[in-house]
Design an enzyme around this catalytic site. Structure first.
Site, PDB file in Angstrom:
ATOM      1  N   GLU A 124     -11.114   5.442  -5.511  1.00  0.00           N
ATOM      2  CA  GLU A 124     -11.510   4.049  -5.681  1.00  0.00           C
ATOM      3  C   GLU A 124     -11.872   3.805  -7.152  1.00  0.00           C
ATOM      4  O   GLU A 124     -12.279   4.716  -7.874  1.00  0.00           O
ATOM      5  CB  GLU A 124     -12.707   3.730  -4.791  1.00  0.00           C
ATOM      6  CG  GLU A 124     -12.445   3.895  -3.299  1.00  0.00           C
ATOM      7  CD  GLU A 124     -11.412   2.909  -2.789  1.00  0.00           C
ATOM      8  OE1 GLU A 124     -11.424   1.736  -3.234  1.00  0.00           O
ATOM      9  OE2 GLU A 124     -10.588   3.310  -1.953  1.00  0.00           O
ATOM     10  N   ARG A 156       0.878  -1.185   0.000  1.00  0.00           N
ATOM     11  CA  ARG A 156       0.000   0.000   0.000  1.00  0.00           C
ATOM     12  C   ARG A 156       0.902   1.218   0.000  1.00  0.00           C
ATOM     13  O   ARG A 156       1.757   1.366   0.871  1.00  0.00           O
ATOM     14  CB  ARG A 156      -0.889  -0.032   1.246  1.00  0.00           C
ATOM     15  CG  ARG A 156      -1.711   1.243   1.503  1.00  0.00           C
ATOM     16  CD  ARG A 156      -2.772   1.433   0.447  1.00  0.00           C
ATOM     17  NE  ARG A 156      -3.814   2.351   0.865  1.00  0.00           N
ATOM     18  CZ  ARG A 156      -3.736   3.689   0.791  1.00  0.00           C
ATOM     19  NH1 ARG A 156      -2.636   4.265   0.337  1.00  0.00           N
ATOM     20  NH2 ARG A 156      -4.748   4.432   1.173  1.00  0.00           N
ATOM     21  N   ARG A 204      -0.756  -5.722   4.405  1.00  0.00           N
ATOM     22  CA  ARG A 204       0.035  -5.094   3.344  1.00  0.00           C
ATOM     23  C   ARG A 204       1.171  -4.265   3.937  1.00  0.00           C
ATOM     24  O   ARG A 204       1.011  -3.642   4.991  1.00  0.00           O
ATOM     25  CB  ARG A 204      -0.850  -4.190   2.481  1.00  0.00           C
ATOM     26  CG  ARG A 204      -2.001  -4.893   1.790  1.00  0.00           C
ATOM     27  CD  ARG A 204      -2.892  -3.919   1.046  1.00  0.00           C
ATOM     28  NE  ARG A 204      -3.496  -2.946   1.936  1.00  0.00           N
ATOM     29  CZ  ARG A 204      -4.364  -2.002   1.555  1.00  0.00           C
ATOM     30  NH1 ARG A 204      -4.702  -1.920   0.276  1.00  0.00           N
ATOM     31  NH2 ARG A 204      -4.876  -1.165   2.418  1.00  0.00           N
TER      32      ARG A 204
END
Length: 234
Positions: A63, A55, A99
């Protein structure tokens, strides 16, 4: 001889202290190979023979459902990080999804910062502590001034953190495509200022609603000109 040994020990101690202080902000960058691009702020890489989800730190990209901005953001990241290219990761933490949260350095420099500078991601102020705050905010102001990407609409498109939590600004069907600069479709917040009653942040009461009003032209709600209205309501 004894003096020299003591001096050497002192230098080693000081060096150790320096590394301990700098470690959270100056992690050594590790090499990895790009496997795929998820969206505008997430990638998969191969590091030391293991697949790793990453990330991008300190930024938040639209998004994918935030058309057309999410798709444009993903395409920009794909251009900056072609599959198979080598990157360096400056890992800061591991998030709740497992992540690695990292600054990603490609062959043209810091990718996280480049995404903000191109208008394809917002600065994630809530998680900016381990990045160069001044550089990221300056990059965002530059993109906003040039009406790039997410800033092609007055006040910027719906912030992804609002969108994920059901913010009121989900309607992007009529938004100006990312990168559009036509004066017929893109107006400054001042030009879009509606007539009628003005609101105070206290009256609005909701951060998401404040961003909606900003997009409708209530630019006075953004007192410091950073594209965010009523920051006290966060």
């Amino acid at each position: 001889m004894t003096v020299m040994r003591k001096a050497s020990k002192l230098l080693l101690v000081l060096a150790g202290l320096s590394l301990a202080v700098l470690a959270p902000f100056g992690q050594a960058a590790t090499a990895a190979t790009v496997l795929s691009i998820g969206d505008g702020d997430s990638i998969s890489v191969l590091e030391r023979g293991q697949k790793l989800k990453v990330r991008l730190a300190c930024i938040d990209a639209p998004e994918t459902a935030q058309r057309p901005f999410g798709v444009a953001s993903r395409n920009q990241l794909k251009a900056l990080l072609p599959v198979g290219s080598t990157v360096r990761l400056r890992v800061q933490a591991v998030d709740r999804y497992g992540r690695s949260v990292a600054e990603v350095i490609g062959n043209k420099g810091m990718v996280n910062l480049a995404m903000v500078r191109s208008g394809q991601a917002f600065v994630y102020r809530q998680y900016l502590g381990r990045c160069d705050r001044g550089a990221y905010l300056a990059a965002e102001r530059q993109a906003q001034a040039q009406r790039l990407g997410v800033w092609a609409v007055p006040g910027g498109t719906t912030r992804p953190w609002d969108f994920r939590h059901g913010g009121t600004g989900r309607r992007n069907a009529g938004a100006v495509p990312a990168g559009a600069t036509s004066s017929a479709t893109v107006r400054s917040p001042q030009a879009a200022q509606p007539s009628g009653a003005k609101f105070t942040c206290k009256q609005i009461g909701s951060f998401a609603r404040a961003q909606e009003l900003l997009r409708q032209g209530h630019s006075y709600l953004d007192r410091n000109g950073d594209g965010v209205a009523c920051e006290s309501l966060r």
